[in-house]
Design a protein around this motif. Structure first.
Motif, PDB file in Angstrom:
ATOM      1  N   GLU A  40      24.629  66.706 -12.120  1.00 48.57           N
ATOM      2  CA  GLU A  40      24.785  65.269 -12.182  1.00 48.57           C
ATOM      3  C   GLU A  40      24.122  64.465 -10.969  1.00 48.57           C
ATOM      4  N   CYS A  41      23.576  64.992 -10.118  1.00 45.57           N
ATOM      5  CA  CYS A  41      23.184  64.187  -8.822  1.00 45.57           C
ATOM      6  C   CYS A  41      21.900  63.538  -9.305  1.00 45.57           C
ATOM      7  N   PRO A  42      22.060  62.132  -9.025  1.00 46.46           N
ATOM      8  CA  PRO A  42      20.801  61.483  -9.464  1.00 46.46           C
ATOM      9  C   PRO A  42      19.673  61.760  -8.657  1.00 46.46           C
ATOM     10  N   LYS A  43      19.718  62.268  -7.649  1.00 47.42           N
ATOM     11  CA  LYS A  43      18.441  62.712  -6.854  1.00 47.42           C
ATOM     12  C   LYS A  43      17.914  64.206  -7.020  1.00 47.42           C
ATOM     13  N   GLY A  44      18.954  64.908  -7.806  1.00 40.11           N
ATOM     14  CA  GLY A  44      18.168  66.253  -8.083  1.00 40.11           C
ATOM     15  C   GLY A  44      18.578  67.191  -6.905  1.00 40.11           C
ATOM     16  N   ILE A  45      19.450  66.864  -5.912  1.00 43.64           N
ATOM     17  CA  ILE A  45      19.714  67.830  -4.745  1.00 43.64           C
ATOM     18  C   ILE A  45      20.062  69.163  -5.192  1.00 43.64           C
ATOM     19  N   SER A  46      19.516  70.245  -4.657  1.00 42.60           N
ATOM     20  CA  SER A  46      19.532  71.811  -5.360  1.00 42.60           C
ATOM     21  C   SER A  46      20.918  72.513  -4.539  1.00 42.60           C
ATOM     22  N   LEU A  47      21.484  73.248  -5.283  1.00 42.10           N
ATOM     23  CA  LEU A  47      22.622  74.377  -4.762  1.00 42.10           C
ATOM     24  C   LEU A  47      21.837  75.009  -3.556  1.00 42.10           C
ATOM     25  N   GLU A  48      20.644  75.151  -3.699  1.00 43.19           N
ATOM     26  CA  GLU A  48      19.914  75.800  -2.574  1.00 43.19           C
ATOM     27  C   GLU A  48      20.596  75.411  -1.131  1.00 43.19           C
ATOM     28  N   PHE A  49      20.802  74.106  -1.192  1.00 47.43           N
ATOM     29  CA  PHE A  49      21.191  73.337   0.025  1.00 47.43           C
ATOM     30  C   PHE A  49      22.766  73.687   0.370  1.00 47.43           C
ATOM     31  N   ARG A  72      20.390  52.167 -24.468  1.00 42.21           N
ATOM     32  CA  ARG A  72      19.760  52.765 -25.511  1.00 42.21           C
ATOM     33  C   ARG A  72      20.125  54.261 -25.591  1.00 42.21           C
ATOM     34  N   MET A  73      20.793  54.646 -24.580  1.00 42.18           N
ATOM     35  CA  MET A  73      21.406  56.016 -24.256  1.00 42.18           C
ATOM     36  C   MET A  73      22.745  56.046 -25.336  1.00 42.18           C
ATOM     37  N   PHE A  74      23.271  54.715 -25.724  1.00 40.37           N
ATOM     38  CA  PHE A  74      24.235  54.621 -26.831  1.00 40.37           C
ATOM     39  C   PHE A  74      24.239  53.936 -27.980  1.00 40.37           C
ATOM     40  N   LYS A  75      24.942  54.444 -28.884  1.00 37.83           N
ATOM     41  CA  LYS A  75      24.559  53.805 -30.206  1.00 37.83           C
ATOM     42  C   LYS A  75      25.649  52.590 -30.638  1.00 37.83           C
ATOM     43  N   ASP A  76      25.086  51.909 -31.406  1.00 33.98           N
ATOM     44  CA  ASP A  76      25.879  50.706 -32.099  1.00 33.98           C
ATOM     45  C   ASP A  76      27.178  51.175 -32.566  1.00 33.98           C
ATOM     46  N   GLY A  77      28.443  50.486 -32.021  1.00 38.19           N
ATOM     47  CA  GLY A  77      29.574  50.908 -32.462  1.00 38.19           C
ATOM     48  C   GLY A  77      30.201  51.959 -31.875  1.00 38.19           C
ATOM     49  N   ASP A  78      29.617  52.379 -30.769  1.00 43.68           N
ATOM     50  CA  ASP A  78      30.224  53.630 -29.750  1.00 43.68           C
ATOM     51  C   ASP A  78      31.508  52.975 -29.189  1.00 43.68           C
ATOM     52  N   THR A  79      32.292  53.820 -28.985  1.00 43.60           N
ATOM     53  CA  THR A  79      33.185  53.572 -27.937  1.00 43.60           C
ATOM     54  C   THR A  79      32.975  54.262 -26.524  1.00 43.60           C
ATOM     55  N   ILE A  80      32.916  53.417 -25.471  1.00 45.25           N
ATOM     56  CA  ILE A  80      32.414  53.956 -24.020  1.00 45.25           C
ATOM     57  C   ILE A  80      33.826  53.804 -23.074  1.00 45.25           C
ATOM     58  N   ALA A  92      29.605  61.534 -14.714  1.00 45.14           N
ATOM     59  CA  ALA A  92      29.219  60.851 -13.626  1.00 45.14           C
ATOM     60  C   ALA A  92      27.917  59.986 -13.881  1.00 45.14           C
ATOM     61  N   HIS A  93      27.889  58.779 -13.809  1.00 41.44           N
ATOM     62  CA  HIS A  93      26.801  57.927 -14.026  1.00 41.44           C
ATOM     63  C   HIS A  93      26.125  58.100 -15.546  1.00 41.44           C
ATOM     64  N   GLY A  94      27.187  58.640 -16.244  1.00 46.43           N
ATOM     65  CA  GLY A  94      26.872  58.512 -17.647  1.00 46.43           C
ATOM     66  C   GLY A  94      26.195  59.637 -18.265  1.00 46.43           C
ATOM     67  N   PRO A  95      25.657  59.664 -19.640  1.00 47.32           N
ATOM     68  CA  PRO A  95      25.064  60.729 -20.219  1.00 47.32           C
ATOM     69  C   PRO A  95      23.651  61.037 -19.889  1.00 47.32           C
ATOM     70  N   ASP A  96      23.003  60.090 -19.204  1.00 49.74           N
ATOM     71  CA  ASP A  96      21.694  60.424 -18.923  1.00 49.74           C
ATOM     72  C   ASP A  96      21.600  61.338 -17.494  1.00 49.74           C
ATOM     73  N   ARG A  97      20.515  61.808 -17.224  1.00 52.91           N
ATOM     74  CA  ARG A  97      20.302  62.935 -16.068  1.00 52.91           C
ATOM     75  C   ARG A  97      19.371  62.226 -15.043  1.00 52.91           C
ATOM     76  N   GLY A  98      19.511  62.495 -13.730  1.00 56.16           N
ATOM     77  CA  GLY A  98      18.722  62.048 -12.619  1.00 56.16           C
ATOM     78  C   GLY A  98      18.468  60.465 -12.543  1.00 56.16           C
ATOM     79  N   VAL A  99      19.762  59.961 -12.859  1.00 49.08           N
ATOM     80  CA  VAL A  99      19.623  58.425 -12.830  1.00 49.08           C
ATOM     81  C   VAL A  99      21.047  58.058 -12.213  1.00 49.08           C
ATOM     82  N   THR A 100      21.086  56.781 -11.784  1.00 52.15           N
ATOM     83  CA  THR A 100      22.189  56.173 -11.029  1.00 52.15           C
ATOM     84  C   THR A 100      22.646  55.221 -12.238  1.00 52.15           C
TER      85      THR A 100
END
Lengths: 250, 223
Positions: free
Chosen positions: A224-233, A89-97, A74-82
């Protein structure tokens, strides 16, 4: 960067969809993922083809509108982002997405990559509010003292932007992280006490009606949460629900 | 109690956790008694005879246990089927391993493997015991337990299946122990890390102990 995109195309809610392949060239690694899709759509329009429909609005990571399941996450390979904050830049030249819509029975596809997240709105309508008079006689907020740790926790929960990444990534397609955040943001505050018990019962009931799956505590949503909502909730919501169920007269 | 509790997702999750806690406790006492068989045949026989004849255990705890096992299994399968229905169209590309471990994602597989093993386990021990007492009416045979145990563990195939089953149990508990606490709403900055460590210890030590007992009797009694 030159890339191969595999994108879910679906004419409308009733049509069957399928993955289609689009090569794309000369993408800057500094561009965002959505800007890359803008380039693709420009190309498609120039070729006289139907552009790919995808959700977006603020493009600064606060509206929760952009979705997309990118290369299996969800929202791709980066963390804490939409997705709008995801950079090429998270991908490489020639990648299949692979680019797919958020998948859930409760998030039906409207067109291509756009899904209907109205189920979240209906859960909010069931209890995600407080009843206060806003006719102009509203009390000064500072007149109600709130301990700083409680205010901080309420704010942590309230940072949920309702994007649905938790549902999209959960193997059970469960909406517990979203509902837990929305239940918790009020339960920490004095203004939320009046409807506290009814709120959690009604919101969970609506969540179940919408056809989301059950939570098995895999913790994928929190990652995967872009806002880092915790399981605590989620634990807090479980407690709230248990307590409210015991005293409920319904 | 609200009407919807036992049919709601959160309510069922809490019930899964509570039955899980009960089974965790049962497993611990089962392990302690089995371990006596390594230390002393007499102590094992005496404790087993007590467990097998005490009316509170036989008529109250045994049915509760049976219900607990069946409930945990039945509800687990039901919820899993419901979860699968919640995503009718699967992803063409999915990387579930990026954000959750294998154990947490495959509780249904490890759970069903444990239940299949329980079939063999009941055939080996529970059904003969019930037949002895409730069909043949023989209640007083205080030395049969140890003999029966070592006889079963003389078979290498059976010991192999037992070892494999306990590996699945370990995988199930590695997620299940700490997950049960989260489900009943216990998540604390200070105590949850301790519970997770405790869960890992429990999930390794108890199954490893059962494996040790099976292999111990196999080595000592297979000739």
């Amino acid at each position: 960067m030159d890339l191969t995109l595999k994108i879910w195309r679906q004419k409308d809610a009733k049509s069957e969809g399928k993955m289609e392949t689009y090569p794309i060239k000369n993408i800057s690694e500094h561009s965002s993922f959505l800007e890359m899709l803008d380039v693709l759509n420009e190309n498609l329009v120039n070729e006289g083809k139907e552009p790919v429909a995808f959700d977006h609005d603020c493009r600064e990571g606060i509206c929760g509108m952009c979705s997309l399941y990118i290369n299996g996450e969800a929202h791709g390979p980066d963390r804490g982002v939409t997705t709008c904050q995801l950079h090429m830049r998270m991908f490489k030249d020639g990648d299949t997405i692979y680019i797919e819509p958020f998948r859930s029975k409760a998030f039906p596809v409207i067109k291509d990559l756009v899904v209907d997240r109205g189920s979240f709105d209906r859960i909010q309508h069931a209890g995600g509010f407080i009843s206060v008079n806003t006719s102009g006689n509203t009390q000064d907020a500072n007149a109600l003292p709130i301990p700083k740790p409680d205010a901080d926790k309420a704010m942590d929960a309230a940072t949920c932007i309702g994007c649905g990444a938790c549902v999209a990534t959960c193997k059970n397609s469960s909406a517990m992280l979203f509902v837990a955040a929305k239940v918790s943001q009020y339960s920490y505050l004095p203004q939320g006490q009046v409807e506290r018990k009814e709120r959690v019962l009604n919101m969970v009931e609506q969540m179940d009606k919408e056809g989301f799956g059950n939570c098995t505590n895999t913790g994928a949503c929190e990652v995967e949460c872009p806002k880092g909502i915790s399981l605590e909730f989620i634990a807090r919501m479980n407690r709230e629900y248990f307590g409210a169920s015991i005293v409920s007269e319904k | 109690m609200s009407k919807g509790f036992s049919t709601s997702s959160v309510g069922r999750k809490i019930l899964m956790a509570l039955s899980g806690f009960f089974l965790l406790f049962f497993l611990l006492q089962h392990f302690v008694i089995n371990f006596l068989s390594v230390l002393s045949a007499d102590a094992f026989n005496e404790t087993s005879h007590f467990m097998g004849t005490n009316p509170l255990i036989q008529y109250i705890l045994q049915p509760v246990l049976l219900f607990g096992v069946l409930f945990h299994l039945g509800m687990g399968i039901y919820l899993d089927l419901q979860n699968k229905k919640a995503r009718p169209v699967k992803y063409a590309m999915n990387k579930p391993g990026e954000n959750a471990n294998w154990m947490s994602r495959n509780m249904i597989i490890t759970g069903i493997m444990i239940m299949l093993f329980l079939g063999l386990h009941f055939y080996d021990f529970w059904i003969p015991e019930i037949k002895d007492k409730f069909i043949d009416g023989i209640w007083d045979n205080p030395t049969k337990y140890y003999e029966h145990l070592v006889h079963k563990f003389a078979d290498p195939v059976r010991v192999g299946i037992y070892v494999l089953a306990f590996v699945f149990l370990a995988l199930h508990l590695l997620h299940g122990f700490q997950s049960a606490f989260q489900s009943v709403g216990f998540n604390h900055r200070k105590y949850t890390p301790i519970i997770k460590k405790l869960g890992t210890l429990y999930a390794i030590i108890i199954p490893l102990g059962f494996i040790f007992i099976a292999i111990f009797h196999f080595i000592n009694h297979s000739h």
